[in-house]
Design an enzyme around this catalytic site. Structure first.
Site, PDB file in Angstrom:
ATOM      1  N   CYS A  42       0.867  -1.159   0.000  1.00 54.66           N
ATOM      2  CA  CYS A  42       0.000   0.000   0.000  1.00 54.66           C
ATOM      3  C   CYS A  42       0.914   1.222   0.000  1.00 54.66           C
ATOM      4  CB  CYS A  42      -0.888  -0.045   1.242  1.00 54.66           C
ATOM      5  SG  CYS A  42      -2.412   0.883   1.094  1.00 54.66           S
ATOM      6  N   CYS A  84      -4.258  -0.760  -2.675  1.00 51.27           N
ATOM      7  CA  CYS A  84      -4.772   0.593  -2.882  1.00 51.27           C
ATOM      8  C   CYS A  84      -4.364   1.076  -4.260  1.00 51.27           C
ATOM      9  CB  CYS A  84      -4.289   1.549  -1.802  1.00 51.27           C
ATOM     10  SG  CYS A  84      -2.516   1.732  -1.682  1.00 51.27           S
ATOM     11  N   CYS A 118       3.685   1.294  -7.854  1.00 48.08           N
ATOM     12  CA  CYS A 118       4.448   0.041  -7.793  1.00 48.08           C
ATOM     13  C   CYS A 118       3.973  -0.918  -8.875  1.00 48.08           C
ATOM     14  CB  CYS A 118       4.284  -0.630  -6.430  1.00 48.08           C
ATOM     15  SG  CYS A 118       4.935   0.298  -5.068  1.00 48.08           S
TER      16      CYS A 118
END
Length: 153
Positions: A10, A83, A90
């Site tokens: 996240c 998220c 990423c």
């Protein structure tokens, strides 16, 4: 065969990924071991995430906010971004593991009274419980058949 390893990613590693780690380590403890990290760790686990999880008798108060850098070079069976921000920041997990995105809104952004904010944390917690656990149970079955394992994508 040992437990399969999953990393939840996240942004701040204060809410969603922390709750996912706690859920897996409690509810799938026989098959999976979970870890969590953030691309920009907040440095704390959100108190309302701790409270929401305590409603399920899952204590995440000893967990800590961690940087994804702590896990570079480690092998995982699965890496799950939880998220939208982490999915955008990423897109490539540099380590091993099957990468999957299961997005949820950030409950830390909820406004209103504490009860109104808790409602949002519960919704995210319950969504994590439904969607993430179902995915890992399915993936675990496939991993058990030798489809993928540590070090594969």
């Amino acid at each position: 065969m040992g437990k399969k390893l999953v990393l939840f990613l996240c942004t701040g590693n204060s809410c969603r990924s922390q709750m996912a780690e706690g859920l897996v380590n409690r509810l799938l403890v026989d098959r999976w071991q979970a870890f969590s990290a953030g691309t920009d760790p907040s440095g704390y686990v959100h108190p309302l995430a701790i409270k929401a999880m305590s409603e399920l008798d899952i204590d995440i108060s000893d967990q800590r906010s961690k940087s994804v850098d702590e896990f570079r070079g480690q092998a995982f069976d699965a890496v799950i971004t939880v998220c939208d921000d982490a999915a955008e920041n990423c897109p490539i997990w540099l380590g091993s593991g099957r990468v999957h995105h299961i997005g949820f809104p950030d409950p830390a952004d909820a406004s209103g009274t504490e009860e109104e904010r808790m409602r949002v944390f519960r919704e995210v917690r319950d969504g994590l419980r439904r969607r993430v656990l179902k995915y890992l149970e399915s993936l675990g079955d496939r991993l058990g058949e030798g489809e993928v394992g540590h070090g594969t994508t």
